[in-house]
Motif scaffolding. Structure first.
Motif, mmCIF file in Angstrom:
data_model
loop_
_atom_site.group_PDB
_atom_site.id
_atom_site.type_symbol
_atom_site.label_atom_id
_atom_site.label_comp_id
_atom_site.label_asym_id
_atom_site.label_seq_id
_atom_site.Cartn_x
_atom_site.Cartn_y
_atom_site.Cartn_z
ATOM 1 N N GLN A 79 -10.738 -2.391 10.634
ATOM 2 C CA GLN A 79 -10.842 -1.359 9.032
ATOM 3 C C GLN A 79 -10.584 -2.553 8.611
ATOM 4 O O GLN A 79 -9.680 -3.609 7.928
ATOM 5 C CB GLN A 79 -10.580 0.218 9.146
ATOM 6 N N ALA A 80 -11.246 -2.998 7.583
ATOM 7 C CA ALA A 80 -11.902 -3.525 6.739
ATOM 8 C C ALA A 80 -10.963 -3.614 5.261
ATOM 9 O O ALA A 80 -10.117 -3.988 4.889
ATOM 10 C CB ALA A 80 -12.667 -3.928 6.165
ATOM 11 N N SER A 81 -10.879 -1.923 5.275
ATOM 12 C CA SER A 81 -9.321 -1.744 4.321
ATOM 13 C C SER A 81 -8.079 -2.019 4.655
ATOM 14 O O SER A 81 -7.659 -1.751 3.614
ATOM 15 C CB SER A 81 -9.679 0.238 4.294
ATOM 16 N N LEU A 82 -7.689 -2.185 6.339
ATOM 17 C CA LEU A 82 -6.505 -2.409 6.196
ATOM 18 C C LEU A 82 -6.159 -4.173 6.175
ATOM 19 O O LEU A 82 -5.144 -4.216 5.246
ATOM 20 C CB LEU A 82 -6.285 -2.504 7.569
ATOM 21 N N VAL A 83 -7.584 -4.580 5.674
ATOM 22 C CA VAL A 83 -6.928 -5.839 5.407
ATOM 23 C C VAL A 83 -7.138 -6.095 3.838
ATOM 24 O O VAL A 83 -6.416 -6.547 3.383
ATOM 25 C CB VAL A 83 -8.280 -7.404 5.556
ATOM 26 N N ASP A 84 -7.621 -4.941 3.004
ATOM 27 C CA ASP A 84 -7.390 -4.939 1.838
ATOM 28 C C ASP A 84 -5.972 -4.680 1.699
ATOM 29 O O ASP A 84 -6.101 -4.528 0.185
ATOM 30 C CB ASP A 84 -8.664 -4.157 1.092
ATOM 31 N N ALA A 85 -5.411 -3.842 2.317
ATOM 32 C CA ALA A 85 -4.308 -3.272 1.986
ATOM 33 C C ALA A 85 -3.047 -4.489 2.539
ATOM 34 O O ALA A 85 -1.924 -3.590 1.537
ATOM 35 C CB ALA A 85 -3.815 -1.726 3.194
#
Length: 279
Positions: A79-85
């Motif tokens: 998920q792109a949200s994991l990159v953000d994290a």
């Protein structure tokens, strides 16, 4: 619990991953199983889900040109949200990206004095390109977070890489019995400044010049890098002498490959800035 992960869950597992990575780099013992058990209670996810997400984090770090835990093989389609994290964690811990605070990641001065030669392998080509999904995600991450610019700004990393290549060049000439040439190697970027279009003046065993521009990253071999207009000009003017040595995996076991002009035969060059002038 199934489905996408919440930001709080991503932040918790990313922090846990970096705790293990810090221990791994420092050579301290740690238990992956124990970390997993604690996380199961904290974020309400299964052992297998946590294990796979750790592999996803390795993939994100690979795309960011950062070190990762060898025991967690990078797994893609995250998920792109994991990159953000992951980026959030790095932004909250800027010292993580500062080699001055983590010099253990690179060769020690004593190792450099031993002048052990680098592993020099083939450059990336179409024949060894990763699967399309993997490559697409890696390129997207590197471009979005401008990994090439980050490496270019990291002067301590650049200097350490040049020092490592300098030691390799000396060792290579000494092994070949050319002590005379080894003694003439010049660290141009440190002695004369950055304007020469290359970092190191070395020599082939027959005495011909080797003008070496060093590009260093802690990431994988396909991590993008910046190159200046002046470096390209010197590469074109001195085609038979100029070399680009790409030093990668610098955090753990530095490896390298060499590119010769024309660089367009090996890489895609993209203008990233323009000079504006008035008519």
């Amino acid at each position: 619990m199934a489905g996408d992960w919440f930001d709080e869950q991503n932040d918790a597992i990313v922090a846990d991953y970096f705790a293990m990575l810090g221990d791994d780099i420092a050579g301290r013992p740690y238990s992956k199983a124990e970390h997993n058990r604690v996380l199961q209670a904290v974020i309400d996810r299964s052992r297998g889900s946590i294990e796979y997400k750790h592999q996803n984090i390795s993939a994100v770090l690979k795309g960011l040109g950062e070190d990762w835990i060898p025991g967690y093989k990078p797994a893609f389609n995250f998920q792109a949200s994991l990159v953000d994290a992951v980026v959030r964690w790095l932004n909250r811990h800027p010292d993580w990206l500062a080699p001055a605070t983590r010099m253990a990641m690179g060769p020690s001065p004593s190792a450099l004095r031993e002048e052990a030669m680098l592993w020099i392998g083939p450059p990336p080509t179409h024949s060894n390109v990763p699967p399309p999904d993997e490559l697409e995600q890696m390129i997207a991450i590197a471009r979005k977070y401008d990994v090439a610019e980050r490496d270019a700004r990291n002067r301590a990393l650049g200097r350490a890489g040049e020092e490592r290549v300098l030691a390799h060049e000396r060792a290579s000439l000494l092994v070949a019995g050319r002590t005379d040439l080894a003694e003439r190697i010049r660290w141009v970027s440190q002695v004369d400044g950055d304007g020469a279009g290359y970092d190191i003046l070395s020599f082939d065993t027959d005495g011909r010049d080797r003008l070496i521009e060093v590009k260093t990253t802690k990431g994988w071999e396909r991590t993008p890098f910046h190159i200046t207009r002046n470096e390209l000009a010197v590469a074109e003017e001195r085609r038979s002498d100029w070399r680009l040595v790409r030093l990668w995996n610098f955090a753990r076991e530095p490896k390298a490959f060499e590119l010769r002009p024309p660089l367009e035969a090996h890489v895609s060059l993209m203008a990233t800035s323009y000079q504006a002038s008035f008519p």
